[in-house]
Design a protein around this motif. Structure first.
Motif, PDB file in Angstrom:
ATOM      1  N   LEU A   1      19.907  42.328  58.122  1.00 59.03           N
ATOM      2  CA  LEU A   1      18.902  42.224  57.064  1.00 59.03           C
ATOM      3  C   LEU A   1      18.873  43.494  56.222  1.00 59.03           C
ATOM      4  CD1 LEU A   1      16.058  40.474  59.074  1.00 59.03           C
ATOM      5  CD2 LEU A   1      17.440  39.457  57.257  1.00 59.03           C
ATOM      6  N   GLU A   2      18.982  44.638  56.869  1.00 56.33           N
ATOM      7  CA  GLU A   2      19.003  45.912  56.148  1.00 56.33           C
ATOM      8  C   GLU A   2      20.239  46.012  55.258  1.00 56.33           C
ATOM      9  OE1 GLU A   2      18.484  49.502  54.468  1.00 56.33           O
ATOM     10  OE2 GLU A   2      16.988  48.271  55.465  1.00 56.33           O
ATOM     11  N   LEU A   3      21.398  45.597  55.762  1.00 58.79           N
ATOM     12  CA  LEU A   3      22.624  45.635  54.961  1.00 58.79           C
ATOM     13  C   LEU A   3      22.514  44.721  53.743  1.00 58.79           C
ATOM     14  CD1 LEU A   3      25.339  45.662  57.778  1.00 58.79           C
ATOM     15  CD2 LEU A   3      24.667  47.568  56.301  1.00 58.79           C
ATOM     16  N   CYS A   4      21.914  43.558  53.922  1.00 57.59           N
ATOM     17  CA  CYS A   4      21.717  42.640  52.788  1.00 57.59           C
ATOM     18  C   CYS A   4      20.842  43.291  51.722  1.00 57.59           C
ATOM     19  CB  CYS A   4      21.066  41.336  53.248  1.00 57.59           C
ATOM     20  SG  CYS A   4      22.201  40.187  53.987  1.00 57.59           S
ATOM     21  N   ARG A   5      19.766  43.919  52.172  1.00 57.36           N
ATOM     22  CA  ARG A   5      18.875  44.580  51.209  1.00 57.36           C
ATOM     23  C   ARG A   5      19.586  45.738  50.511  1.00 57.36           C
ATOM     24  NH1 ARG A   5      14.556  42.995  54.835  1.00 57.36           N
ATOM     25  NH2 ARG A   5      15.037  44.646  56.292  1.00 57.36           N
ATOM     26  N   ARG A   6      20.277  46.541  51.293  1.00 60.62           N
ATOM     27  CA  ARG A   6      20.918  47.737  50.733  1.00 60.62           C
ATOM     28  C   ARG A   6      22.010  47.394  49.725  1.00 60.62           C
ATOM     29  NH1 ARG A   6      23.555  51.439  54.950  1.00 60.62           N
ATOM     30  NH2 ARG A   6      21.422  51.388  55.719  1.00 60.62           N
ATOM     31  N   TYR A   7      22.859  46.419  50.066  1.00 64.38           N
ATOM     32  CA  TYR A   7      23.994  46.101  49.207  1.00 64.38           C
ATOM     33  C   TYR A   7      23.748  44.895  48.298  1.00 64.38           C
ATOM     34  CZ  TYR A   7      26.392  49.479  52.096  1.00 64.38           C
ATOM     35  OH  TYR A   7      26.747  50.635  52.745  1.00 64.38           O
ATOM     36  N   GLY A   8      22.650  44.180  48.516  1.00 67.84           N
ATOM     37  CA  GLY A   8      22.318  43.043  47.666  1.00 67.84           C
ATOM     38  C   GLY A   8      23.309  41.898  47.762  1.00 67.84           C
ATOM     39  N   ARG A   9      23.938  41.754  48.924  1.00 68.35           N
ATOM     40  CA  ARG A   9      24.935  40.689  49.092  1.00 68.35           C
ATOM     41  C   ARG A   9      25.177  40.439  50.570  1.00 68.35           C
ATOM     42  NH1 ARG A   9      29.399  43.221  50.815  1.00 68.35           N
ATOM     43  NH2 ARG A   9      29.651  45.419  50.310  1.00 68.35           N
ATOM     44  N   GLY A  10      26.003  39.424  50.812  1.00 59.92           N
ATOM     45  CA  GLY A  10      26.469  39.195  52.167  1.00 59.92           C
ATOM     46  C   GLY A  10      25.695  38.173  52.965  1.00 59.92           C
ATOM     47  N   GLY A  11      24.666  37.618  52.408  1.00 56.34           N
ATOM     48  CA  GLY A  11      23.914  36.650  53.190  1.00 56.34           C
ATOM     49  C   GLY A  11      23.389  35.510  52.350  1.00 56.34           C
ATOM     50  N   SER A  12      23.542  34.310  52.877  1.00 55.08           N
ATOM     51  CA  SER A  12      22.946  33.145  52.232  1.00 55.08           C
ATOM     52  C   SER A  12      21.491  33.047  52.666  1.00 55.08           C
ATOM     53  CB  SER A  12      23.697  31.887  52.670  1.00 55.08           C
ATOM     54  OG  SER A  12      23.510  31.675  54.065  1.00 55.08           O
ATOM     55  N   GLU A  13      20.731  32.201  52.005  1.00 52.18           N
ATOM     56  CA  GLU A  13      19.340  31.976  52.424  1.00 52.18           C
ATOM     57  C   GLU A  13      19.293  31.461  53.860  1.00 52.18           C
ATOM     58  OE1 GLU A  13      16.386  32.771  51.072  1.00 52.18           O
ATOM     59  OE2 GLU A  13      17.626  33.831  49.619  1.00 52.18           O
ATOM     60  N   ALA A  14      20.244  30.586  54.204  1.00 49.76           N
ATOM     61  CA  ALA A  14      20.286  30.060  55.573  1.00 49.76           C
ATOM     62  C   ALA A  14      20.535  31.188  56.567  1.00 49.76           C
ATOM     63  CB  ALA A  14      21.366  28.990  55.700  1.00 49.76           C
ATOM     64  N   GLY A  15      21.465  32.080  56.255  1.00 47.78           N
ATOM     65  CA  GLY A  15      21.760  33.199  57.140  1.00 47.78           C
ATOM     66  C   GLY A  15      20.578  34.137  57.296  1.00 47.78           C
TER      67      GLY A  15
END
Length: 109
Positions: free
Chosen positions: A23-37
């Motif tokens: 979750l932190e990586l998604c926030r930091r980089y603004g990518r890498g995760g779908s809503e489902a993920g």
């Protein structure tokens, strides 16, 4: 089909920093995760029981993406989208847990 699984995710999966890190990586980089993920990561970190359908979705995700072989980033490198996504869905521990639950129920992913 939508019945709750008898046990919640194991504590090692809940307390492991995998979901929080993802979750932190998604926030930091603004990518890498779908809503489902993102939703799966939130649910896993809460440690609540999951339905058979949800566990099956976990196993199917890992089955589809295992060939990608997401590698952790090297020193000074940004993580790949595949790596972040893998962590959101529980990482290796999530994969093992989902497969174990389905085997125990005699169900294929």
């Amino acid at each position: 089909e939508g019945l709750e699984v008898a046990q919640p995710p194991p504590l090692e999966l809940v307390h492991r920093p995998v979901g929080g890190l993802a979750l932190e990586l998604c926030r930091r980089y603004g990518r890498g995760g779908s809503e489902a993920g993102l939703e799966v990561a939130r649910r896993l970190t809460m440690g609540r029981p999951m339905s058979l359908n949800e566990v099956r979705l976990l196993a199917q995700f890992f089955s589809r993406h295992a060939k990608d072989g997401p590698e952790p980033p090297g020193a000074g490198q940004e993580p790949s989208d595949a790596y972040i996504g893998w962590l959101l869905w529980g990482g290796d521990a999530g994969r093992e847990w989902a497969e174990e639950v389905l085997r125990g129920l005699g169900t294929a992913p």
